[in-house]
Design a protein around this motif. Sequence first.
Motif, PDB file in Angstrom:
ATOM      1  N   ALA A 164       0.748  -1.114   0.007  1.00 43.98           N
ATOM      2  CA  ALA A 164      -0.099  -0.045   0.139  1.00 43.98           C
ATOM      3  C   ALA A 164       0.916   1.234  -0.086  1.00 43.98           C
ATOM      4  N   ASN A 166       1.893   5.028   1.211  1.00 40.65           N
ATOM      5  CA  ASN A 166       1.989   5.675   2.171  1.00 40.65           C
ATOM      6  C   ASN A 166       1.505   7.097   1.892  1.00 40.65           C
ATOM      7  N   GLU A 167       0.927   7.966   2.641  1.00 35.58           N
ATOM      8  CA  GLU A 167       0.735   9.585   2.446  1.00 35.58           C
ATOM      9  C   GLU A 167       1.926  10.151   1.463  1.00 35.58           C
ATOM     10  N   LEU A 170       1.862   8.612  -1.811  1.00 37.22           N
ATOM     11  CA  LEU A 170       0.671   8.974  -2.716  1.00 37.22           C
ATOM     12  C   LEU A 170       0.602  10.430  -3.284  1.00 37.22           C
ATOM     13  N   LYS A 171       1.380  11.246  -2.544  1.00 31.99           N
ATOM     14  CA  LYS A 171       1.292  12.722  -2.973  1.00 31.99           C
ATOM     15  C   LYS A 171       2.321  12.916  -4.155  1.00 31.99           C
ATOM     16  N   ILE A 174       0.333  11.626  -7.154  1.00 36.85           N
ATOM     17  CA  ILE A 174      -0.405  12.718  -7.639  1.00 36.85           C
ATOM     18  C   ILE A 174       0.248  13.971  -8.318  1.00 36.85           C
ATOM     19  N   VAL A 186      -7.531   8.750 -10.074  1.00 38.01           N
ATOM     20  CA  VAL A 186      -6.467   8.306  -8.786  1.00 38.01           C
ATOM     21  C   VAL A 186      -7.151   8.695  -7.468  1.00 38.01           C
ATOM     22  N   LEU A 187      -7.459  10.077  -7.676  1.00 42.00           N
ATOM     23  CA  LEU A 187      -8.179  10.877  -6.570  1.00 42.00           C
ATOM     24  C   LEU A 187      -9.381  10.076  -5.818  1.00 42.00           C
ATOM     25  N   SER A 190      -8.280   6.734  -4.063  1.00 38.82           N
ATOM     26  CA  SER A 190      -7.670   7.312  -2.784  1.00 38.82           C
ATOM     27  C   SER A 190      -8.562   7.653  -1.661  1.00 38.82           C
ATOM     28  N   TYR A 191      -9.763   8.232  -2.259  1.00 41.63           N
ATOM     29  CA  TYR A 191     -10.531   8.652  -1.197  1.00 41.63           C
ATOM     30  C   TYR A 191     -11.717   7.715  -1.031  1.00 41.63           C
ATOM     31  N   GLY A 193     -11.530   4.013  -2.015  1.00 34.84           N
ATOM     32  CA  GLY A 193     -11.208   2.498  -1.962  1.00 34.84           C
ATOM     33  C   GLY A 193     -12.035   1.910  -2.915  1.00 34.84           C
TER      34      GLY A 193
END
Length: 261
Positions: A164, A166-167, A170-171, A174, A186-187, A190-191, A193
Amino acid sequence: MFLNKNSNGYYYIYFKCEISNKRKKISCKTKSKSEAVKVLSNFTNLSIDNEKNKSKQIYYLEELRTEVLKYVKVNLRKTTVQIYNRVLNDMIRIIKNKPVKLISIRDIENYKSTRLNEVRNTTVNIDLKTMRAIFNIALKWNWITNNPTKEVKLLLITQKEKLAFNETELKIIINNISNVKLLNIVLFASYTGCRLSEILNVQWKDINFSEKILIIRNKENFMTKTGKIRQIPISNKFFELLNSILDQKPDDKILSFYNPE
């Protein structure tokens, strides 16, 4: 096929069984040779037919494929039908077009070892589970008397750690997406699932803005993985994303959002 007198004095007809390909015998129920010859003369028209009826019709693997696919297309979802179709084709390729009743545990083990050289262990296990279901259908239809996959063991699968982002990761992802439509997807994932297939099949009518609920429901050309409808609460960030999509030009919108029913 021939006539022979047994030690008990009765005459027997010896013949090769079409089902098992083995020699079998049937009693003429007489000690008279002349009577036995009469029974033998009628054997082709009577006794063989009775033997066939007792053993039921001979069904081959290609016939099983045709009938099973008809059955699963009515009773199972499209993606599952595709798995059945692939496995049945591989069965014919590896086991050949044998009579279904003569497919043995050894044939299944040979299939397993052949597929191991072609695909991963998890795929082989999917094949074996599908084959078990296929033979259970044949069992239900009385095409066979036992399931040859019953004693065949699945392969051991070593459990792997689920990966998975991590934050921070993911940033980075993006921030490096220049395509607006891909960024929206993608967003969205992520928001919520949601799976990609679910995202691409969401329509505006599935979003309740007043109660902040997203409904993942079945449609004519789409079914959820479990076949069940589920509701997902809309977070503040997801709510902002949905509003931003509404303001974007048509080419940047997620396709199914832009083309509601």
